[in-house]
Design a protein around this motif. Structure first.
Motif, PDB file in Angstrom:
ATOM      1  N   PHE A 187     -38.532 -28.852  -6.976  1.00  0.00           N
ATOM      2  CA  PHE A 187     -39.293 -28.007  -7.369  1.00  0.00           C
ATOM      3  C   PHE A 187     -39.994 -28.605  -8.768  1.00  0.00           C
ATOM      4  N   GLY A 188     -39.350 -29.287  -9.667  1.00  0.00           N
ATOM      5  CA  GLY A 188     -39.826 -29.964 -10.692  1.00  0.00           C
ATOM      6  C   GLY A 188     -40.749 -31.064 -10.401  1.00  0.00           C
ATOM      7  N   LEU A 189     -40.727 -31.794  -9.443  1.00  0.00           N
ATOM      8  CA  LEU A 189     -41.522 -32.864  -9.204  1.00  0.00           C
ATOM      9  C   LEU A 189     -42.945 -32.304  -8.470  1.00  0.00           C
ATOM     10  N   LEU A 191     -26.889 -29.782  -6.698  1.00  0.00           N
ATOM     11  CA  LEU A 191     -27.685 -28.704  -6.422  1.00  0.00           C
ATOM     12  C   LEU A 191     -28.971 -28.593  -7.395  1.00  0.00           C
ATOM     13  N   ILE A 192     -28.288 -28.826  -8.981  1.00  0.00           N
ATOM     14  CA  ILE A 192     -29.283 -28.915  -9.836  1.00  0.00           C
ATOM     15  C   ILE A 192     -30.468 -29.906  -9.586  1.00  0.00           C
ATOM     16  N   THR A 214     -23.271 -33.883 -13.702  1.00  0.00           N
ATOM     17  CA  THR A 214     -24.257 -32.667 -12.974  1.00  0.00           C
ATOM     18  C   THR A 214     -24.165 -32.254 -11.675  1.00  0.00           C
ATOM     19  N   PRO A 215     -24.282 -30.952 -11.249  1.00  0.00           N
ATOM     20  CA  PRO A 215     -24.295 -30.638  -9.905  1.00  0.00           C
ATOM     21  C   PRO A 215     -25.273 -31.408  -9.003  1.00  0.00           C
ATOM     22  N   TYR A 266     -32.715 -29.318  -7.064  1.00  0.00           N
ATOM     23  CA  TYR A 266     -33.896 -28.429  -7.474  1.00  0.00           C
ATOM     24  C   TYR A 266     -34.785 -29.209  -8.615  1.00  0.00           C
ATOM     25  N   ILE A 267     -34.238 -30.023  -9.494  1.00  0.00           N
ATOM     26  CA  ILE A 267     -35.219 -30.616 -10.239  1.00  0.00           C
ATOM     27  C   ILE A 267     -36.239 -31.576  -9.526  1.00  0.00           C
ATOM     28  N   MET A 277     -44.176 -29.495  -9.309  1.00  0.00           N
ATOM     29  CA  MET A 277     -44.665 -28.854 -10.669  1.00  0.00           C
ATOM     30  C   MET A 277     -45.616 -29.811 -11.354  1.00  0.00           C
ATOM     31  N   GLN A 301     -26.010 -29.211   1.567  1.00  0.00           N
ATOM     32  CA  GLN A 301     -26.560 -28.621   0.166  1.00  0.00           C
ATOM     33  C   GLN A 301     -28.153 -28.730   0.223  1.00  0.00           C
ATOM     34  N   ALA A 339     -29.664 -27.775   2.613  1.00  0.00           N
ATOM     35  CA  ALA A 339     -30.153 -26.380   3.428  1.00  0.00           C
ATOM     36  C   ALA A 339     -30.802 -25.524   2.267  1.00  0.00           C
ATOM     37  N   ALA A 340     -30.471 -25.622   0.932  1.00  0.00           N
ATOM     38  CA  ALA A 340     -30.956 -24.906  -0.151  1.00  0.00           C
ATOM     39  C   ALA A 340     -32.444 -25.014  -0.135  1.00  0.00           C
TER      40      ALA A 340
END
Lengths: 217, 217
Positions: free
Chosen positions: A75-77, A67-68, A64-65, A71-72, A79, A161, A163-164
Motif C-alpha cells: 500500500f505504501g509504495l 504483515l506490516i 517488526t511483523p 502492507y508498507i 501511494m 501471509q 494472501a492478505a
C-alpha cells in the motif's frame, strides 16, 4: 458433508494451482535471501557506517511483523507512485524480512570459524576472494545448513501471509473455496496436507544438503 | 513534516491497539509456556505412546502456517458448536502453536545439562519429582531463557495475524486509520515503530540473558 470425494476431486487441482504460486514465492525468496543475507552479513562485519546500517537493518526487520512490512510495501509504495503487483510486493516483503534472519544465520556461521583459519589463509598468501571461497565459506556453509533449513520451512509458512494482499497463493485459494463452498473441513484438510508435504520436502532437501556438504562437526 | 500529520492524529488509537496486542501476547504466552514445559517433559519421560503423540503434534504444528490454523479455527469453531469468544479462540491457537516451539526450547535446556547432574541427584536418593524441582528445572530454565525470550518476540509479531481474521489490535487499528486517512506509508511505519519498540526491548533483554548464561552470573 465432510470428506466428499467429488468435492475433493475438484478442490485439489485448485489448491495445487495455488501451491504452485506458494512454491514460486518460497523458492525465489530463499534464492534471493541466500545472496542478500550473505551480503548483509559481510557488510555488517565491516567497521564504519555501512556496517552499522546493515546491523540496524537486521534489527528493524527482525523486530517488526512481516504483515506490516507487506502492507508498507504494497500500500505504501503505491501511494508514493512506485506501486508493485501483489506478487512482486509479496516477494519483496518476504525477502526484506527473511534477509534479516538469513544474515543472522550467516553471521553465526562466520563467527564460528576460528580466527586462525583467516590467519592461515593469509599466511599462505591467499587473496581475499580465494580465502573466502576456498577456506572460510565451505566451513560456514557446512555449519549453517540446519538453521537454513528451518528458515526455508518458515519461509514456506510465511508465504501464506501474502494472501492478505490478495495474491492467489494456496492460502488465498483456500479462503475463496471456504467462502464459496462452506465445506470447511475438506478445504482445511487439503491445505494442511499440502503445506505439510511442502515443508517435509524442504526438510528432506535440507537433510540431503547436510549429508553432502557438512564435513565440520 | 506535514506528511506525518495523519500519524500524529492517529497515534493515540495506535497505542490503544498496541495495548491490545500486548494483552493478547501476554495472555497467550502463559498457557504456551505451560504447554511447552509439559510437552518437553512428556517427550523426555513419557511412555512410547506419549512420545509418538508428541512427535505427531510437533510435526503438524511446525509444518502448517499459523495463519492457516487461525483462519480455520475462525471458520470451524462455530461449526463445532463451541461457543468461544474470538479473543479466546485466537489465544488458544497462539498457545498451541507457540507451545510446540517452546517445548523444543525447554527440551534442549533440560537435555543440555550434564549427565552428572542427574547421576548426583539420583545417588542422593531423590525422587524424580524432587530432582526436577530443585536440581534440573532451576538450571534448565536459566539455559532456556534466551531462546524463550526470542520466541516471545515472534509471538508478539505473530499477533498481527489475528487482524486477518477480524480481531482488533495494533495491525487492525492501523488498517482502520489507513482507510480513513489514505496515508498507508506513514501509518504503517508508525505501527512498525511501535512493534519495534516492544520487540526490540524484548530482544535486548534476551541478549542480556544470553550473556549472563555464557559468562556465569
Amino acid at each position: 458433508m465432510p470428506f466428499d470425494p467429488h468435492f475433493l476431486a475438484r478442490l485439489f487441482p485448485a489448491l495445487l494451482e495455488g501451491a504452485e504460486v506458494t512454491v514460486e514465492l518460497a523458492v525465489l525468496t530463499m534464492a534471493i535471501c541466500l545472496v542478500w543475507g550473505l551480503v548483509v552479513a559481510l557488510v555488517q562485519a565491516t567497521p564504519g557506517p555501512l556496517g552499522w546500517i546493515a546491523g540496524a537493518y537486521i534489527q528493524v526487520v527482525r523486530n517488526t511483523p512481516l504483515l506490516i512490512q507487506l502492507y508498507i510495501v504494497y500500500f505504501g509504495l503505491s501511494m508514493i507512485g512506485m506501486g508493485l503487483s501483489g506478487f512482486a510486493s509479496g516477494l519483496l516483503a518476504l525477502c526484506i524480512q527473511n534477509g534479516g534472519y538469513v544474515a543472522e544465520i550467516y553471521r553465526g556461521g562466520l563467527q564460528a570459524v576460528s580466527a586462525r583459519q583467516y590467519e592461515a589463509g593469509r599466511a599462505l598468501g591467499m587473496r581475499r576472494w580465494t580465502l573466502y571461497s576456498v577456506v572460510i565459506m565451505p566451513q560456514v556453509i557446512a555449519r549453517i545448513i540446519p538453521p537454513m533449513t528451518n528458515q526455508g520451512i518458515s519461509i514456506i509458512k510465511d508465504t501464506s501471509q501474502v494472501a492478505a494482499i490478495a495474491v492467489m497463493e494456496m492460502m488465498k485459494v483456500a479462503q475463496v473455496w471456504v467462502e464459496s463452498s462452506a465445506n470447511t473441513y475438506d478445504v482445511f484438510l487439503g491445505v494442511a496436507i499440502i503445506y505439510l508435504a511442502l515443508t517435509s520436502v524442504a526438510n528432506v532437501v535440507g537433510k540431503l544438503a547436510e549429508r553432502r556438504l557438512a564435513f565440520v562437526q | 513534516m506535514r506528511e506525518f500529520a495523519p500519524l500524529l492524529h492517529g497515534y493515540w488509537y495506535l497505542l490503544r491497539g498496541a495495548e491490545m496486542t500486548l494483552l493478547m501476547a501476554v495472555v497467550a504466552v502463559i498457557p504456551a509456556t505451560l504447554l511447552g514445559i509439559a510437552i518437553a517433559l512428556l517427550q523426555i519421560f513419557g511412555s512410547r505412546f506419549a512420545r509418538a503423540a508428541v512427535v505427531g503434534y510437533l510435526f503438524f504444528i511446525r509444518g502448517i502456517p499459523l495463519l492457516v490454523l487461525l483462519t480455520f479455527t475462525y471458520y470451524l469453531l462455530p461449526l463445532t458448536g463451541i461457543d468461544l469468544p474470538p479473543f479466546w479462540g485466537v489465544v488458544l491457537v497462539l498457545a498451541f502453536y507457540y507451545g510446540a516451539f517452546m517445548s523444543e526450547v525447554f527440551r534442549a535446556g533440560i537435555l543440555s545439562l550434564p549427565r552428572a547432574q542427574w547421576d548426583a541427584a539420583r545417588s542422593l536418593g531423590m525422587t524424580r519429582r524432587l530432582m526436577l524441582q530443585i536440581v534440573i528445572f532451576p538450571q534448565a530454565l536459566r539455559l532456556a531463557a534466551p531462546p524463550f525470550v526470542n520466541l516471545c518476540v515472534n509471538l508478539v509479531k505473530a499477533t498481527s495475524l489475528v487482524s486477518i481474521v477480524g480481531l482488533w489490535e495494533l495491525t487492525m487499528a492501523s488498517r482502520e486509520i489507513v482507510e480513513r486517512t489514505l496515508a498507508p506509508f506513514q501509518i504503517f511505519l508508525g505501527a512498525a515503530a511501535i512493534y519495534f519498540c516492544i520487540c526490540y526491548t524484548l530482544a535486548l533483554y534476551g541478549k542480556y540473558l544470553e550473556r549472563r548464561v555464557l559468562h556465569g552470573h
